[in-house]
Design a protein around this motif. Sequence first.
Motif, PDB file in Angstrom:
ATOM      1  N   GLY A 179       0.825  -1.205   0.000  1.00 52.38           N
ATOM      2  CA  GLY A 179       0.000   0.000   0.000  1.00 52.38           C
ATOM      3  C   GLY A 179       0.862   1.259   0.000  1.00 52.38           C
ATOM      4  N   TYR A 180       1.935   1.217   0.770  1.00 53.42           N
ATOM      5  CA  TYR A 180       2.869   2.354   0.824  1.00 53.42           C
ATOM      6  C   TYR A 180       3.505   2.586  -0.539  1.00 53.42           C
ATOM      7  N   ALA A 181       3.932   1.504  -1.174  1.00 48.36           N
ATOM      8  CA  ALA A 181       4.546   1.642  -2.495  1.00 48.36           C
ATOM      9  C   ALA A 181       3.550   2.238  -3.492  1.00 48.36           C
ATOM     10  N   PHE A 182       2.328   1.723  -3.488  1.00 48.62           N
ATOM     11  CA  PHE A 182       1.340   2.215  -4.446  1.00 48.62           C
ATOM     12  C   PHE A 182       0.945   3.661  -4.165  1.00 48.62           C
ATOM     13  N   ALA A 183       0.935   4.034  -2.896  1.00 49.00           N
ATOM     14  CA  ALA A 183       0.453   5.371  -2.553  1.00 49.00           C
ATOM     15  C   ALA A 183       1.528   6.428  -2.748  1.00 49.00           C
ATOM     16  N   LYS A 184       2.788   6.103  -2.454  1.00 50.59           N
ATOM     17  CA  LYS A 184       3.792   7.155  -2.338  1.00 50.59           C
ATOM     18  C   LYS A 184       4.990   7.038  -3.279  1.00 50.59           C
ATOM     19  N   GLN A 194      -5.370   3.605  -0.102  1.00 51.93           N
ATOM     20  CA  GLN A 194      -6.288   4.718   0.099  1.00 51.93           C
ATOM     21  C   GLN A 194      -5.882   5.542   1.315  1.00 51.93           C
ATOM     22  N   ALA A 195      -5.573   4.853   2.400  1.00 48.42           N
ATOM     23  CA  ALA A 195      -5.262   5.557   3.640  1.00 48.42           C
ATOM     24  C   ALA A 195      -3.949   6.324   3.515  1.00 48.42           C
ATOM     25  N   LEU A 196      -2.928   5.699   2.927  1.00 47.80           N
ATOM     26  CA  LEU A 196      -1.606   6.322   2.890  1.00 47.80           C
ATOM     27  C   LEU A 196      -1.546   7.472   1.883  1.00 47.80           C
ATOM     28  N   ARG A 197      -2.414   7.425   0.881  1.00 46.60           N
ATOM     29  CA  ARG A 197      -2.428   8.527  -0.084  1.00 46.60           C
ATOM     30  C   ARG A 197      -2.747   9.853   0.578  1.00 46.60           C
ATOM     31  N   ARG A 207      -1.862   4.100  12.430  1.00 44.01           N
ATOM     32  CA  ARG A 207      -2.188   2.975  13.293  1.00 44.01           C
ATOM     33  C   ARG A 207      -3.684   2.607  13.304  1.00 44.01           C
ATOM     34  N   PRO A 208      -4.609   3.588  13.325  1.00 39.85           N
ATOM     35  CA  PRO A 208      -6.034   3.211  13.351  1.00 39.85           C
ATOM     36  C   PRO A 208      -6.465   2.371  12.136  1.00 39.85           C
ATOM     37  N   VAL A 209      -6.053   2.797  10.953  1.00 44.33           N
ATOM     38  CA  VAL A 209      -6.441   2.029   9.759  1.00 44.33           C
ATOM     39  C   VAL A 209      -5.805   0.649   9.794  1.00 44.33           C
ATOM     40  N   ILE A 210      -4.544   0.585  10.228  1.00 43.32           N
ATOM     41  CA  ILE A 210      -3.856  -0.703  10.277  1.00 43.32           C
ATOM     42  C   ILE A 210      -4.555  -1.626  11.272  1.00 43.32           C
ATOM     43  N   GLY A 251     -12.445   2.414   9.857  1.00 42.42           N
ATOM     44  CA  GLY A 251     -11.367   1.885   9.026  1.00 42.42           C
ATOM     45  C   GLY A 251     -11.895   1.165   7.801  1.00 42.42           C
ATOM     46  N   LEU A 252     -12.930   0.363   8.001  1.00 40.12           N
ATOM     47  CA  LEU A 252     -13.514  -0.365   6.876  1.00 40.12           C
ATOM     48  C   LEU A 252     -14.113   0.589   5.864  1.00 40.12           C
ATOM     49  N   LEU A 253     -14.736   1.643   6.379  1.00 42.29           N
ATOM     50  CA  LEU A 253     -15.403   2.564   5.487  1.00 42.29           C
ATOM     51  C   LEU A 253     -14.422   3.451   4.750  1.00 42.29           C
ATOM     52  N   ALA A 254     -13.184   3.529   5.263  1.00 45.60           N
ATOM     53  CA  ALA A 254     -12.177   4.351   4.581  1.00 45.60           C
ATOM     54  C   ALA A 254     -12.042   3.897   3.141  1.00 45.60           C
ATOM     55  N   GLY A 255     -12.101   2.598   2.932  1.00 44.30           N
ATOM     56  CA  GLY A 255     -11.963   2.082   1.583  1.00 44.30           C
ATOM     57  C   GLY A 255     -13.193   2.337   0.735  1.00 44.30           C
ATOM     58  N   ALA A 256     -14.333   2.436   1.389  1.00 41.90           N
ATOM     59  CA  ALA A 256     -15.584   2.522   0.643  1.00 41.90           C
ATOM     60  C   ALA A 256     -15.951   3.952   0.267  1.00 41.90           C
TER      61      ALA A 256
END
Lengths: 322, 271
Positions: free
Chosen positions: B89-94, B154-157, B187-190, B263-268
């Motif tokens: 996720g980090y690689a894709f985001a940053k 999504q979160a790291l972006r 940490r919360p999303v993780i 956290g789940l809704l972050a993706g949605a």
Amino acid sequence: MSLAPPERAPDTATGAAAPAGRGPVKHTGRTRPDRRRLLTRDSVPYLLIMPAVLGFAVFKAYPIVASLWISLTTGNGDDRHFTGLDNYQRLLNDPLFWTALKNTALILVVQVPLMLGLALLLALGLNSTKVWLRPLWRLGVFVPSLTGLVAAGVMFSVILNRDAGLLNWVLSLFGIDRVNWLGSPFWARVGVVLVITWHYTGYNAVMYLAGLQGIPNELYEAAMVDGAGPIRRFVSITLPQLRPILLLTVVLSTIGTLQLFDEPYVLTGGGPDNATLTVTMYLYNNGFKYFDFGYASALAYALALIVSVLGIVQVRLMGERR
Amino acid sequence: MKRRGPLLTLLLAGAFGLCVGPFYWLAIAATQDDKDVFSWPPKLLPGGHLMDNLHGLQESIGLTRVLLNTVLVAGVQTIGAVVVSVLAGYAFAKFEFRGRNLFFVLLLSTLVLPDTVMLIPIFEMMMKLGLIDSYQSVILPGLVTPFGIFLMRQALRSMPDELLDAARVDGAGELRVLWRIVIPVNRPVIAALALFVFLGGWNQFVWPLIALRSPEMYTLPVATATLQGLATTNYAQVLLAAAIAAIPVMALFLVLQRQFISGLLAGATKE
């Protein structure tokens, strides 16, 4: 070698001076002094995605391709030989496949609209500020979706018991005769639909609730000023604003229902009289009871094809206007 | 308009009852004698047979071993999947790198394909490797979760690049940036992702059913299902097994519910 993905650049660069402002601090991996380290900026992303790529290659990409190949063969292990489209031909002429497909489609057509409709109503209720104890209700309706399918299936196989099940007892309090849930082809389907609806409605409601809370209040205020009633506001504001989440839930529910396996496996074993046999269950039977991998793979691909086509149709229909 | 509050509250309380009621009944039934599970009217107060049923489960499915199996499988899968998802996720985001978009699209497209498509080749692969009936066979396929990678991306972006660059300017290596900044900030999303993966691992059924052969390797859902298939099923015990499968997860959820749902809704909801 900017570290930011290109589509991010515009939103960080707010204001006219921003691009120039970013200029001086920008540096590239090559000119930085940490060149001796193994983890240079050029190699870092590749190292980061390596585990994902490896896992993807072994457990996703390879099986998808291999499955297609296996579906064109008969026999197992070293005794496997190419038979072209024979498995697919057999599938088209297999009454049990059509029964399974019909059952799955029937459950899909009844269950998904029922569940998502209920979820939307629930979400609207949970979103109302006039309701007392909102957090408690929200928590409660989400809880079923945490339960494993087997635990839920086992639980409901007893709750739906004809002679002494909780549901028939509750119905008897209203003077309704005992229903032969799980025992008759019609009611077994109803039973499966009930259990899946119980299981996932709250989850979808919470998704919708998040969507509802993201709708700016000004839209409603403006509509009220223009004299729009509650139904008008729902149709002209709420529904369009929820469209992305509605689409997501429709597609996810469709995928989930088409792959239905656990509930019927535990509740009814596919019976009575194959009334709740689903495509995935039929696939499982062929693959892991009769060890006919070729035919089971053909079933898997047929199912994948149906899922993809339906998914594309849904995205086209619902995603069109945006 | 004024009267809508109480009415709506009543309706929602009804929905709550429909959702939670079966669990109350499950907890009650798990403490009954086998005969009393099917009594008419149903028993709605706890019976005194919880310990008997626990002993029965220990004898019939080896409850402690089965529970340990389930914890091990779900636990290792969670750690692995979270590590893989955070890194990717980090690689894709940053980061920008060749093949990024292609791989990301490939990864997401597997979300649409039914998992059943992959069952047979993975089964054959595990057979060839001699891994059928082992923990590895259950754990390994669950380590790459497209949803997890998507969620982390999504979160790291939404992390400001300036934060990462500041650390780099101070001379931190990439691993250090990840460990000291990216992970703590998110940490919360993780945690939500970890809970989500754990839930999936704890409840997974089809694949363990296929991959596991010997009863002492079974996970709780598989053991529960086989128990129910027996001719002389003791339903009080089966229901207790279902309760044991359901209740720890719910307790975990109650403790972490705020993080979990958001956290789940972050993706949605993002984008």
